[in-house]
Design a protein around this motif. Structure first.
Motif, PDB file in Angstrom:
ATOM      1  N   ASP A 159      16.761  72.778  69.135  1.00 27.96           N
ATOM      2  CA  ASP A 159      16.054  71.567  68.719  1.00 27.96           C
ATOM      3  C   ASP A 159      16.812  70.382  69.304  1.00 27.96           C
ATOM      4  OD1 ASP A 159      14.633  69.555  67.543  1.00 27.96           O
ATOM      5  OD2 ASP A 159      15.154  70.082  65.472  1.00 27.96           O
ATOM      6  N   ALA A 162      15.766  66.804  67.484  1.00 36.44           N
ATOM      7  CA  ALA A 162      15.922  66.698  66.027  1.00 36.44           C
ATOM      8  C   ALA A 162      14.608  66.464  65.288  1.00 36.44           C
ATOM      9  CB  ALA A 162      16.924  65.596  65.693  1.00 36.44           C
ATOM     10  N   LYS A 212      25.685  73.964  69.824  1.00 31.20           N
ATOM     11  CA  LYS A 212      26.110  72.715  69.182  1.00 31.20           C
ATOM     12  C   LYS A 212      27.539  72.408  69.593  1.00 31.20           C
ATOM     13  CE  LYS A 212      22.870  73.061  65.345  1.00 31.20           C
ATOM     14  NZ  LYS A 212      22.681  73.138  63.877  1.00 31.20           N
ATOM     15  N   THR A 218      22.785  68.300  66.040  1.00 32.24           N
ATOM     16  CA  THR A 218      21.672  68.483  66.977  1.00 32.24           C
ATOM     17  C   THR A 218      22.106  69.402  68.111  1.00 32.24           C
ATOM     18  OG1 THR A 218      20.918  66.247  66.484  1.00 32.24           O
ATOM     19  CG2 THR A 218      19.983  67.286  68.423  1.00 32.24           C
ATOM     20  N   SER A 241      19.560  64.361  70.737  1.00 32.77           N
ATOM     21  CA  SER A 241      19.451  63.174  69.892  1.00 32.77           C
ATOM     22  C   SER A 241      18.028  63.086  69.361  1.00 32.77           C
ATOM     23  CB  SER A 241      19.793  61.905  70.683  1.00 32.77           C
ATOM     24  OG  SER A 241      18.750  61.569  71.579  1.00 32.77           O
ATOM     25  N   THR A 242      17.780  62.166  68.456  1.00 30.95           N
ATOM     26  CA  THR A 242      16.436  62.016  67.892  1.00 30.95           C
ATOM     27  C   THR A 242      15.417  61.604  68.942  1.00 30.95           C
ATOM     28  OG1 THR A 242      17.015  59.750  67.245  1.00 30.95           O
ATOM     29  CG2 THR A 242      17.274  61.477  65.581  1.00 30.95           C
TER      30      THR A 242
END
Length: 461
Positions: A159, A162, A212, A218, A241-242
């Motif tokens: 992911d 995120a 990670k 994340t 990151s988002t």
């Protein structure tokens, strides 16, 4: 997740196999393991064979699965899946190389492990494709095919933005593709972005590895390949990151890595400081190959690269031309001390005065100091309990390696392949690490892959 760039021996370029699917276990329960494909609570072993002939199509490829039980892996229970299997999208074609790379992950988070399968020769309307074999109560019984913007030769999963959905990074000979999730059984996926132009360099990616590295929770990934601008091999680290992979990526040189053919990589926290370390096996480095370790930091992998070879203190053996130490690597705790260890394949290691490349696997121990040579051990055909020839030609023992705990005793078993003679070895884990005592040897036919003297033998990332 681990990844590898193959150097395929000439003898692995043809076969006469037409795989037949066998019955899979029917036990059902939610699974916490990415490689528990039928949800019974036990890890299963997947083996890719890109050299398999399927439906008369040479090198179409296949995947074999050995099912896990309360007693560990049970070789008598196995299944073979191809692109001709029922409910699997696509169709076997010559030189698809289905199974060249395999990665277990619960992609749709339904409690059953799924399997990503690379097929770098797959051509769908002039584009590449990869397959997801979906886990279920009865095993890997269906498969969806996803078009990749390029002919993906390696895949990594995580992911990376995120959003709670797993994404896929695919690399081909020229580009790095960020393919957003979700991935559905109907074959739909999110949008794909080419990350290569973002950092403005002309690169030739060889492999991608995810995990990670930082402590932000994340998933991150690293691409290893050739930088044509500097004419050197390097690593490009993409922090998750988002908003997706952070650009530009962090660039790290890999000194003493002139050729990435036969290279591999994995991410694990070898010193348990909370940061994932990147270990890269470079089998063409120096005289006999090396492992390059990039410790994790809050900014990603450190730019200082530590090197371990067979000449490192306490590491068994001696670096010799052509050993290919680092051809494949895999990380897991093999002795129950809670530190991940690293299995390193050296498939062209010659034993004693033997002329043949029989091969060997070295397990390096993790510790508070990270990976070192201390207490490392070598496994080969001279190891007590390991069945195999030392004088029947090249075997390539250790061409693919895997550390995983299949019997849930807290100590990983060592899986090692000998593709040139068509064998797969399972060495039990103990408090002192893997042992040849009580080991099991499987031939190609035991996996349901036909009566052949060799096979592709790709173990999971």
């Amino acid at each position: 997740m681990r990844t590898r760039t193959f150097l395929v021996a000439a003898a692995l370029l043809s076969s006469g196999l037409t795989p037949l699917a066998l019955a899979a276990p029917a036990t059902a329960a939610a699974s916490k393991y990415a490689d528990d494909f039928n949800g019974d609570g036990y890890r299963d072993l997947a083996v890719g064979d890109e050299t398999a002939t399927t439906g008369g199509k040479k090198q179409a490829g296949a995947v074999a699965v050995v099912w896990g039980t309360a007693r560990g892996l049970d070789p008598a229970k196995h299944t073979v899946i191809t692109e001709n299997s029922p409910n699997v999208a696509g169709g076997a074609e010559t030189n698809d190389f289905f199974g060249s790379k395999i990665t277990p992950v619960d992609l749709n988070k339904d409690g059953y492990g799924d399997l990503l399968v690379a097929a770098p020769g797959e051509d769908v309307g002039g584009k590449g494709a990869f397959t997801v074999l979906w886990g279920a109560k009865s095993g890997l019984t269906s498969g969806s095919q996803y078009r990749s913007p390029g002919f993906a030769k390696d895949l990594a999963v995580g992911d990376f933005n995120a959003d709670g959905k797993l994404d896929v990074v695919a690399v081909d000979d020229e580009y790095v593709w960020f393919i957003r999730g979700p991935f559905t059984k109907s074959g739909t996926r999110g949008t794909a972005t080419n990350l290569d132009p973002i950092h403005g360099e002309d690169i030739n990616p060889d492999m991608v590895v995810s995990g990670k590295v930082t402590k932000d929770g994340t998933a991150d990934f690293a691409v290893v390949g050739y930088d044509t601008d500097t004419r050197t091999n390097r690593l490009w680290f993409y922090r998750g990151s988002t908003s997706g992979p952070v650009k530009p990526p962090r660039k790290i040189g890999l000194p003493g890595s002139p050729d990435l053919a036969g290279s591999s990589a994995t991410i694990a926290d070898f010193n348990k400081d909370g940061y994932g370390d990147v270990a890269i096996g470079v089998s063409r480095s120096g005289a006999g190959g090396a492992v390059k370790i990039l410790p994790g930091t809050s900014a990603g992998p450190a730019t200082s690269v530590r090197t371990i070879t067979q000449n490192t203190a306490s590491v068994p053996g001696t670096s010799e031309n052509g050993d290919m130490f680092g051809y494949d690597v895999s990380a897991w705790d093999s002795n129950g001390d809670d530190y991940p260890d690293l299995a390193v394949g050296a498939p062209r290691e010659a034993l004693g005065d033997n002329f043949w490349s029989t091969g060997a696997v070295t397990v390096l121990r993790g510790s508070a100091s990270g990976l070192t040579g201390k207490n490392s051990r070598q496994y080969d055909y001279a190891t007590t309990g390991v069945e195999g020839p030392m004088d029947e030609g090249d075997t390539w023992f250790g061409a693919s390696v895997l550390l995983r705990d299949y019997n849930r005793d807290g100590r990983a078993e060592l899986i090692a392949t000998s593709p040139e003679i068509g064998r797969l070895h399972l060495l039990p884990g103990t408090r002192s690490g893997p042992t040849g005592t009580g080991s099991t040897t499987l031939k190609v036919a035991d996996l349901g892959l036909g009566a052949r003297p060799y096979f592709g033998a790709a173990l999971a990332d």
